[in-house]
Design a protein around this motif. Structure first.
Motif, PDB file in Angstrom:
ATOM      1  N   SER A 182      11.445  19.433  -9.838  1.00  0.00           N
ATOM      2  CA  SER A 182      10.349  18.561  -9.397  1.00  0.00           C
ATOM      3  C   SER A 182      10.319  17.265 -10.186  1.00  0.00           C
ATOM      4  CB  SER A 182       9.008  19.281  -9.538  1.00  0.00           C
ATOM      5  OG  SER A 182       8.953  20.361  -8.640  1.00  0.00           O
ATOM      6  N   LEU A 183      10.640  17.337 -11.460  1.00  0.00           N
ATOM      7  CA  LEU A 183      10.670  16.135 -12.285  1.00  0.00           C
ATOM      8  C   LEU A 183      11.766  15.172 -11.807  1.00  0.00           C
ATOM      9  CD1 LEU A 183       9.222  14.880 -14.689  1.00  0.00           C
ATOM     10  CD2 LEU A 183      10.842  16.035 -16.192  1.00  0.00           C
ATOM     11  N   VAL A 184      12.929  15.719 -11.464  1.00  0.00           N
ATOM     12  CA  VAL A 184      14.013  14.896 -10.917  1.00  0.00           C
ATOM     13  C   VAL A 184      13.588  14.292  -9.579  1.00  0.00           C
ATOM     14  CG1 VAL A 184      16.364  14.977  -9.969  1.00  0.00           C
ATOM     15  CG2 VAL A 184      15.850  16.094 -12.150  1.00  0.00           C
ATOM     16  N   LEU A 185      12.941  15.089  -8.737  1.00  0.00           N
ATOM     17  CA  LEU A 185      12.453  14.597  -7.455  1.00  0.00           C
ATOM     18  C   LEU A 185      11.510  13.408  -7.647  1.00  0.00           C
ATOM     19  CD1 LEU A 185      12.080  14.909  -4.349  1.00  0.00           C
ATOM     20  CD2 LEU A 185      10.204  16.463  -4.880  1.00  0.00           C
ATOM     21  N   GLU A 186      10.599  13.519  -8.595  1.00  0.00           N
ATOM     22  CA  GLU A 186       9.646  12.424  -8.842  1.00  0.00           C
ATOM     23  C   GLU A 186      10.353  11.178  -9.350  1.00  0.00           C
ATOM     24  OE1 GLU A 186       6.795  12.528  -7.497  1.00  0.00           O
ATOM     25  OE2 GLU A 186       7.176  14.618  -7.031  1.00  0.00           O
ATOM     26  N   GLY A 187      11.434  11.354 -10.112  1.00  0.00           N
ATOM     27  CA  GLY A 187      12.229  10.195 -10.544  1.00  0.00           C
ATOM     28  C   GLY A 187      12.817   9.450  -9.362  1.00  0.00           C
ATOM     29  N   PHE A 188      13.379  10.208  -8.422  1.00  0.00           N
ATOM     30  CA  PHE A 188      13.914   9.570  -7.213  1.00  0.00           C
ATOM     31  C   PHE A 188      12.802   8.962  -6.371  1.00  0.00           C
ATOM     32  CE2 PHE A 188      17.719  12.126  -8.080  1.00  0.00           C
ATOM     33  CZ  PHE A 188      18.700  11.170  -7.856  1.00  0.00           C
ATOM     34  N   TRP A 189      11.677   9.661  -6.270  1.00  0.00           N
ATOM     35  CA  TRP A 189      10.538   9.170  -5.484  1.00  0.00           C
ATOM     36  C   TRP A 189      10.054   7.835  -6.048  1.00  0.00           C
ATOM     37  CZ3 TRP A 189       9.406  11.863  -1.180  1.00  0.00           C
ATOM     38  CH2 TRP A 189       8.279  11.502  -0.474  1.00  0.00           C
ATOM     39  N   ALA A 190       9.963   7.759  -7.376  1.00  0.00           N
ATOM     40  CA  ALA A 190       9.532   6.520  -8.027  1.00  0.00           C
ATOM     41  C   ALA A 190      10.562   5.412  -7.821  1.00  0.00           C
ATOM     42  CB  ALA A 190       9.291   6.765  -9.520  1.00  0.00           C
ATOM     43  N   ALA A 191      11.839   5.744  -7.931  1.00  0.00           N
ATOM     44  CA  ALA A 191      12.888   4.731  -7.752  1.00  0.00           C
ATOM     45  C   ALA A 191      12.863   4.161  -6.332  1.00  0.00           C
ATOM     46  CB  ALA A 191      14.257   5.343  -8.061  1.00  0.00           C
ATOM     47  N   ILE A 192      12.667   5.018  -5.347  1.00  0.00           N
ATOM     48  CA  ILE A 192      12.593   4.549  -3.958  1.00  0.00           C
ATOM     49  C   ILE A 192      11.363   3.661  -3.770  1.00  0.00           C
ATOM     50  CG2 ILE A 192      12.232   5.305  -1.562  1.00  0.00           C
ATOM     51  CD1 ILE A 192      13.965   7.807  -2.350  1.00  0.00           C
ATOM     52  N   VAL A 240       0.839  -1.197   0.000  1.00  0.00           N
ATOM     53  CA  VAL A 240       0.000   0.000   0.000  1.00  0.00           C
ATOM     54  C   VAL A 240       0.877   1.250   0.000  1.00  0.00           C
ATOM     55  CG1 VAL A 240      -1.701   1.327   1.324  1.00  0.00           C
ATOM     56  CG2 VAL A 240      -1.927  -1.158   1.149  1.00  0.00           C
ATOM     57  N   LEU A 241       1.848   1.287   0.894  1.00  0.00           N
ATOM     58  CA  LEU A 241       2.702   2.463   1.047  1.00  0.00           C
ATOM     59  C   LEU A 241       3.478   2.774  -0.236  1.00  0.00           C
ATOM     60  CD1 LEU A 241       3.969   4.666   2.832  1.00  0.00           C
ATOM     61  CD2 LEU A 241       5.678   2.973   3.496  1.00  0.00           C
ATOM     62  N   HIS A 242       4.258   1.815  -0.694  1.00  0.00           N
ATOM     63  CA  HIS A 242       5.114   2.062  -1.858  1.00  0.00           C
ATOM     64  C   HIS A 242       4.322   2.087  -3.162  1.00  0.00           C
ATOM     65  CE1 HIS A 242       8.461   1.904   0.805  1.00  0.00           C
ATOM     66  NE2 HIS A 242       8.247   0.643   1.120  1.00  0.00           N
ATOM     67  N   GLY A 243       3.263   1.296  -3.239  1.00  0.00           N
ATOM     68  CA  GLY A 243       2.419   1.329  -4.434  1.00  0.00           C
ATOM     69  C   GLY A 243       1.744   2.674  -4.611  1.00  0.00           C
ATOM     70  N   THR A 244       1.258   3.234  -3.510  1.00  0.00           N
ATOM     71  CA  THR A 244       0.618   4.553  -3.562  1.00  0.00           C
ATOM     72  C   THR A 244       1.641   5.637  -3.900  1.00  0.00           C
ATOM     73  OG1 THR A 244      -1.002   3.802  -1.938  1.00  0.00           O
ATOM     74  CG2 THR A 244      -0.849   6.164  -2.300  1.00  0.00           C
ATOM     75  N   ASN A 245       2.833   5.532  -3.322  1.00  0.00           N
ATOM     76  CA  ASN A 245       3.890   6.494  -3.654  1.00  0.00           C
ATOM     77  C   ASN A 245       4.287   6.399  -5.126  1.00  0.00           C
ATOM     78  OD1 ASN A 245       4.548   8.164  -1.459  1.00  0.00           O
ATOM     79  ND2 ASN A 245       5.520   6.461  -0.410  1.00  0.00           N
ATOM     80  N   LEU A 246       4.385   5.190  -5.655  1.00  0.00           N
ATOM     81  CA  LEU A 246       4.739   5.016  -7.067  1.00  0.00           C
ATOM     82  C   LEU A 246       3.654   5.586  -7.974  1.00  0.00           C
ATOM     83  CD1 LEU A 246       6.715   3.957  -9.156  1.00  0.00           C
ATOM     84  CD2 LEU A 246       5.615   1.716  -8.953  1.00  0.00           C
ATOM     85  N   ALA A 247       2.408   5.335  -7.631  1.00  0.00           N
ATOM     86  CA  ALA A 247       1.300   5.891  -8.420  1.00  0.00           C
ATOM     87  C   ALA A 247       1.333   7.421  -8.376  1.00  0.00           C
ATOM     88  CB  ALA A 247      -0.038   5.378  -7.886  1.00  0.00           C
ATOM     89  N   GLY A 248       1.581   7.970  -7.194  1.00  0.00           N
ATOM     90  CA  GLY A 248       1.658   9.418  -7.060  1.00  0.00           C
ATOM     91  C   GLY A 248       2.793  10.012  -7.872  1.00  0.00           C
ATOM     92  N   VAL A 265       9.882   1.813  -6.092  1.00  0.00           N
ATOM     93  CA  VAL A 265      10.159   0.536  -6.764  1.00  0.00           C
ATOM     94  C   VAL A 265      11.086  -0.309  -5.906  1.00  0.00           C
ATOM     95  CG1 VAL A 265      11.320  -0.495  -8.761  1.00  0.00           C
ATOM     96  CG2 VAL A 265       9.699   1.377  -9.094  1.00  0.00           C
ATOM     97  N   TRP A 266      12.077   0.312  -5.289  1.00  0.00           N
ATOM     98  CA  TRP A 266      12.987  -0.402  -4.399  1.00  0.00           C
ATOM     99  C   TRP A 266      12.214  -0.989  -3.215  1.00  0.00           C
ATOM    100  CZ3 TRP A 266      15.311   1.510   0.433  1.00  0.00           C
ATOM    101  CH2 TRP A 266      16.299   0.659   0.937  1.00  0.00           C
ATOM    102  N   GLY A 267      11.316  -0.205  -2.625  1.00  0.00           N
ATOM    103  CA  GLY A 267      10.501  -0.695  -1.512  1.00  0.00           C
ATOM    104  C   GLY A 267       9.601  -1.851  -1.925  1.00  0.00           C
ATOM    105  N   LEU A 268       9.006  -1.763  -3.107  1.00  0.00           N
ATOM    106  CA  LEU A 268       8.170  -2.860  -3.615  1.00  0.00           C
ATOM    107  C   LEU A 268       9.017  -4.096  -3.888  1.00  0.00           C
ATOM    108  CD1 LEU A 268       5.835  -0.856  -6.005  1.00  0.00           C
ATOM    109  CD2 LEU A 268       5.142  -2.045  -3.908  1.00  0.00           C
ATOM    110  N   SER A 269      10.230  -3.903  -4.401  1.00  0.00           N
ATOM    111  CA  SER A 269      11.132  -5.040  -4.651  1.00  0.00           C
ATOM    112  C   SER A 269      11.502  -5.736  -3.352  1.00  0.00           C
ATOM    113  CB  SER A 269      12.403  -4.571  -5.365  1.00  0.00           C
ATOM    114  OG  SER A 269      12.092  -3.997  -6.601  1.00  0.00           O
ATOM    115  N   LYS A 270      11.801  -4.940  -2.321  1.00  0.00           N
ATOM    116  CA  LYS A 270      12.104  -5.527  -1.010  1.00  0.00           C
ATOM    117  C   LYS A 270      10.917  -6.327  -0.487  1.00  0.00           C
ATOM    118  CE  LYS A 270      13.781  -3.308   2.359  1.00  0.00           C
ATOM    119  NZ  LYS A 270      14.093  -2.323   3.398  1.00  0.00           N
ATOM    120  N   ALA A 271       9.716  -5.793  -0.640  1.00  0.00           N
ATOM    121  CA  ALA A 271       8.516  -6.494  -0.170  1.00  0.00           C
ATOM    122  C   ALA A 271       8.316  -7.795  -0.940  1.00  0.00           C
ATOM    123  CB  ALA A 271       7.296  -5.597  -0.312  1.00  0.00           C
TER     124      ALA A 271
END
Length: 92
Positions: free
Chosen positions: A60-70, A36-44, A72-78
């Motif tokens: 902001s575009l660079v920030l969203e790239g990092f936000w998405a990467a984090i 839920v946490l990382h999926g919602t962040n990735l969607a956002g 995806v990393w959280g979803l991969s860990k899960a």
């Protein structure tokens, strides 16, 4: 500021709501579900990226790239954690 409230801005607002909602969820819940946490962040991050590709703001575009990467990393860990615990659950 004369940027019109168009479809891409509305999409960006939904992305913002996802990220704020995920942060609230993280703060409000004792043990947050990583899907839920990382999926919602990735969607956002994805929704905000759509908005930012039209109304470009490079920082902001660079920030969203990092936000998405984090996210995806959280979803991969899960996913890895789930795969490690599945055999143990079926043995019980």
């Amino acid at each position: 500021m004369n940027t019109p409230l168009d479809l891409y801005s509305i999409i960006g607002f939904f992305g913002t709501a996802c990220i704020i909602g995920a942060y609230f969820y993280l703060t409000a819940v004792e043990k947050p579900n990583p899907w839920v946490l990382h999926g919602t962040n990735l969607a956002g991050a994805g929704l905000l990226t759509v908005s930012l590709l039209v109304h470009t703001n490079w920082p902001s575009l660079v920030l969203e790239g990092f936000w998405a990467a984090i996210a995806v990393w959280g979803l991969s860990k899960a996913l890895l954690k789930k795969r490690r615990t599945e055999p143990e659950e079926s043995e019980a």
